[in-house]
Design a protein around this motif. Sequence first.
Motif, PDB file in Angstrom:
ATOM      1  N   ILE A 174       0.833  -1.210   0.000  1.00 47.62           N
ATOM      2  CA  ILE A 174       0.000   0.000   0.000  1.00 47.62           C
ATOM      3  C   ILE A 174       0.864   1.255   0.000  1.00 47.62           C
ATOM      4  O   ILE A 174       0.572   2.227  -0.706  1.00 47.62           O
ATOM      5  CB  ILE A 174      -0.944  -0.002   1.224  1.00 47.62           C
ATOM      6  N   GLY A 175       1.968   1.245   0.773  1.00 48.27           N
ATOM      7  CA  GLY A 175       2.851   2.409   0.829  1.00 48.27           C
ATOM      8  C   GLY A 175       3.450   2.737  -0.526  1.00 48.27           C
ATOM      9  O   GLY A 175       3.448   3.895  -0.962  1.00 48.27           O
ATOM     10  N   GLU A 176       3.969   1.715  -1.201  1.00 48.15           N
ATOM     11  CA  GLU A 176       4.547   1.925  -2.531  1.00 48.15           C
ATOM     12  C   GLU A 176       3.473   2.380  -3.518  1.00 48.15           C
ATOM     13  O   GLU A 176       3.708   3.237  -4.371  1.00 48.15           O
ATOM     14  CB  GLU A 176       5.185   0.627  -3.028  1.00 48.15           C
ATOM     15  N   SER A 177       2.285   1.797  -3.395  1.00 43.91           N
ATOM     16  CA  SER A 177       1.176   2.161  -4.272  1.00 43.91           C
ATOM     17  C   SER A 177       0.820   3.645  -4.126  1.00 43.91           C
ATOM     18  O   SER A 177       0.618   4.352  -5.121  1.00 43.91           O
ATOM     19  CB  SER A 177      -0.042   1.290  -3.962  1.00 43.91           C
ATOM     20  N   LEU A 178       0.760   4.122  -2.880  1.00 41.96           N
ATOM     21  CA  LEU A 178       0.419   5.521  -2.638  1.00 41.96           C
ATOM     22  C   LEU A 178       1.510   6.462  -3.137  1.00 41.96           C
ATOM     23  O   LEU A 178       1.216   7.532  -3.692  1.00 41.96           O
ATOM     24  CB  LEU A 178       0.174   5.749  -1.141  1.00 41.96           C
ATOM     25  N   ARG A 212      -3.336   2.032 -12.392  1.00 39.46           N
ATOM     26  CA  ARG A 212      -2.697   0.777 -11.989  1.00 39.46           C
ATOM     27  C   ARG A 212      -1.869   0.947 -10.722  1.00 39.46           C
ATOM     28  O   ARG A 212      -1.739   0.013  -9.927  1.00 39.46           O
ATOM     29  CB  ARG A 212      -1.856   0.216 -13.134  1.00 39.46           C
ATOM     30  N   ALA A 213      -1.284   2.137 -10.533  1.00 44.66           N
ATOM     31  CA  ALA A 213      -0.522   2.382  -9.308  1.00 44.66           C
ATOM     32  C   ALA A 213      -1.460   2.565  -8.118  1.00 44.66           C
ATOM     33  O   ALA A 213      -1.193   2.096  -7.011  1.00 44.66           O
ATOM     34  CB  ALA A 213       0.355   3.613  -9.482  1.00 44.66           C
ATOM     35  N   LEU A 214      -2.582   3.247  -8.363  1.00 48.14           N
ATOM     36  CA  LEU A 214      -3.541   3.522  -7.294  1.00 48.14           C
ATOM     37  C   LEU A 214      -4.321   2.278  -6.880  1.00 48.14           C
ATOM     38  O   LEU A 214      -4.800   2.180  -5.741  1.00 48.14           O
ATOM     39  CB  LEU A 214      -4.517   4.610  -7.767  1.00 48.14           C
ATOM     40  N   TYR A 215      -4.419   1.321  -7.786  1.00 49.73           N
ATOM     41  CA  TYR A 215      -5.271   0.146  -7.563  1.00 49.73           C
ATOM     42  C   TYR A 215      -4.948  -0.570  -6.259  1.00 49.73           C
ATOM     43  O   TYR A 215      -5.843  -0.892  -5.467  1.00 49.73           O
ATOM     44  CB  TYR A 215      -5.146  -0.816  -8.741  1.00 49.73           C
ATOM     45  N   PHE A 216      -3.674  -0.847  -6.003  1.00 45.58           N
ATOM     46  CA  PHE A 216      -3.304  -1.698  -4.868  1.00 45.58           C
ATOM     47  C   PHE A 216      -3.580  -1.027  -3.527  1.00 45.58           C
ATOM     48  O   PHE A 216      -3.794  -1.710  -2.529  1.00 45.58           O
ATOM     49  CB  PHE A 216      -1.831  -2.106  -4.985  1.00 45.58           C
ATOM     50  N   ALA A 217      -3.580   0.309  -3.515  1.00 38.90           N
ATOM     51  CA  ALA A 217      -3.927   1.002  -2.276  1.00 38.90           C
ATOM     52  C   ALA A 217      -5.433   1.027  -2.079  1.00 38.90           C
ATOM     53  O   ALA A 217      -5.935   0.712  -0.992  1.00 38.90           O
ATOM     54  CB  ALA A 217      -3.367   2.430  -2.303  1.00 38.90           C
ATOM     55  N   LEU A 218      -6.163   1.373  -3.141  1.00 39.08           N
ATOM     56  CA  LEU A 218      -7.609   1.504  -3.015  1.00 39.08           C
ATOM     57  C   LEU A 218      -8.324   0.158  -2.928  1.00 39.08           C
ATOM     58  O   LEU A 218      -9.365   0.048  -2.296  1.00 39.08           O
ATOM     59  CB  LEU A 218      -8.172   2.306  -4.197  1.00 39.08           C
ATOM     60  N   ALA A 219      -7.765  -0.877  -3.581  1.00 38.82           N
ATOM     61  CA  ALA A 219      -8.407  -2.190  -3.547  1.00 38.82           C
ATOM     62  C   ALA A 219      -8.496  -2.716  -2.117  1.00 38.82           C
ATOM     63  O   ALA A 219      -9.428  -3.455  -1.768  1.00 38.82           O
ATOM     64  CB  ALA A 219      -7.647  -3.174  -4.423  1.00 38.82           C
ATOM     65  N   ALA A 220      -7.532  -2.316  -1.286  1.00 40.47           N
ATOM     66  CA  ALA A 220      -7.519  -2.779   0.100  1.00 40.47           C
ATOM     67  C   ALA A 220      -8.518  -2.024   0.976  1.00 40.47           C
ATOM     68  O   ALA A 220      -8.889  -2.495   2.052  1.00 40.47           O
ATOM     69  CB  ALA A 220      -6.114  -2.631   0.683  1.00 40.47           C
ATOM     70  N   MET A 221      -8.948  -0.850   0.509  1.00 40.01           N
ATOM     71  CA  MET A 221      -9.875  -0.069   1.346  1.00 40.01           C
ATOM     72  C   MET A 221     -11.013   0.524   0.529  1.00 40.01           C
ATOM     73  O   MET A 221     -11.555   1.572   0.883  1.00 40.01           O
ATOM     74  CB  MET A 221      -9.106   1.046   2.064  1.00 40.01           C
ATOM     75  N   VAL A 222     -11.360  -0.159  -0.583  1.00 42.92           N
ATOM     76  CA  VAL A 222     -12.416   0.374  -1.443  1.00 42.92           C
ATOM     77  C   VAL A 222     -13.759   0.437  -0.719  1.00 42.92           C
ATOM     78  O   VAL A 222     -14.621   1.261  -1.051  1.00 42.92           O
ATOM     79  CB  VAL A 222     -12.520  -0.469  -2.735  1.00 42.92           C
ATOM     80  N   HIS A 223     -13.928  -0.419   0.301  1.00 39.73           N
ATOM     81  CA  HIS A 223     -15.172  -0.392   1.068  1.00 39.73           C
ATOM     82  C   HIS A 223     -15.351   0.919   1.817  1.00 39.73           C
ATOM     83  O   HIS A 223     -16.471   1.294   2.192  1.00 39.73           O
ATOM     84  CB  HIS A 223     -15.193  -1.558   2.068  1.00 39.73           C
ATOM     85  N   ARG A 224     -14.252   1.659   2.042  1.00 43.76           N
ATOM     86  CA  ARG A 224     -14.338   2.933   2.740  1.00 43.76           C
ATOM     87  C   ARG A 224     -14.916   4.039   1.857  1.00 43.76           C
ATOM     88  O   ARG A 224     -15.216   5.132   2.352  1.00 43.76           O
ATOM     89  CB  ARG A 224     -12.942   3.362   3.229  1.00 43.76           C
ATOM     90  N   PHE A 225     -15.034   3.778   0.538  1.00 43.05           N
ATOM     91  CA  PHE A 225     -15.562   4.787  -0.386  1.00 43.05           C
ATOM     92  C   PHE A 225     -16.966   4.423  -0.871  1.00 43.05           C
ATOM     93  O   PHE A 225     -17.367   4.796  -1.966  1.00 43.05           O
ATOM     94  CB  PHE A 225     -14.622   4.948  -1.584  1.00 43.05           C
ATOM     95  N   HIS A 226     -17.688   3.712  -0.032  1.00 43.97           N
ATOM     96  CA  HIS A 226     -19.006   3.207  -0.417  1.00 43.97           C
ATOM     97  C   HIS A 226     -19.959   4.330  -0.819  1.00 43.97           C
ATOM     98  O   HIS A 226     -20.758   4.176  -1.751  1.00 43.97           O
ATOM     99  CB  HIS A 226     -19.601   2.418   0.757  1.00 43.97           C
ATOM    100  N   TYR A 227     -19.884   5.473  -0.150  1.00 46.38           N
ATOM    101  CA  TYR A 227     -20.839   6.557  -0.395  1.00 46.38           C
ATOM    102  C   TYR A 227     -20.362   7.538  -1.469  1.00 46.38           C
ATOM    103  O   TYR A 227     -21.063   8.504  -1.774  1.00 46.38           O
ATOM    104  CB  TYR A 227     -21.121   7.317   0.908  1.00 46.38           C
TER     105      TYR A 227
END
Length: 328
Positions: free
Chosen positions: A43-47, A252-267
């Motif tokens: 996640i760190g590298e992704s961000l 593609r770079a953002l994917y690995f960070a957001l995929a782990a917390m995509v549930h936080r962007f539900h709204y």
Amino acid sequence: MEFLFADWLGTPAWFWLAFLALVAALTAFDLGILNKENREMGIGESLKLSLLYISIALAFGAWIWIEKGGEAGLQYYTGFFIEKALSIDNIFVISLIFATFAIPPRYQYRALLWGIVAVIVLRGVMIAGGAALVTEYGWLLYIFAAFLIFTGVKMLFAGEKPMDVAGNPVVRWLSRRIPITSDLHGEKFFVKVPDGKTGRLALAATPLFLALVVINLADLVFAVDSVPAIFAITTDTFIVYTSNIMAILGLRALYFALAAMVHRFHYLKYALALVLVFIGSKIFVADFLFGGGKFPPLISLGVTVALIAGGVIWSLVKTKAEEGSAAV
């Protein structure tokens, strides 16, 4: 030298060449450095990589501002932020596709990379076709605007419907037409395996290839929303294409960070729905308030950023509160 300054789709050729050179350099950076070996990106590298891509995209927007003027710069940034926000929904779908085909994280980056390369070409074809149609038939902008309003309203009131990746018609069609291995074979899209009837080696697709195909199909679906949204902001083909691609390049770079917390962007989807309604409505509002002139780009950018930022903040606060309640 005359070729460099020749007009191509309303913009000097050297603008296009400079942009394509930047895209080629970033893609080579991905292929030659980031994708040297199969590994899971943290996640760190992704961000950090996402911040790099966003910084490059913002700097490119500043260059447009200087070379083409403030209005073009504001239009670029508006299109970029809209596409970037829409990509969060795209990331949720991509993560579902990878889960369906059981693609481990260390192979996902390769599929994402080649998926983005295909998107660059497909979006180019769609945008070029859309630009030609809008130039020839100006009234199509009102069709785009009405479609965006309809889509936004539908997003506001639509319930949660899970995506049936395995039941996708294209996946079923491919499964009947070409041999597909049951297991992954590393990062390969195609491998030679013994034919069940003849025993001879025959070419077969892997689940990674199927995932790549479905990802590209999903992007086409998302493009149906995002491309008209940017055409509703500007009909400058250069601005439409560059803002679209610069937002996608960092996906593609953002994917690995957001995929782990995509549930936080539900709204966030509700904010995106309001953005689509606003972008579509301002086409009609401009005719009444500005006598057919353009809606002020600064107001358009401000409202877009405010809605997206509000959606992100509300999602983070709301989901954190819900997780706290669930824990109690």
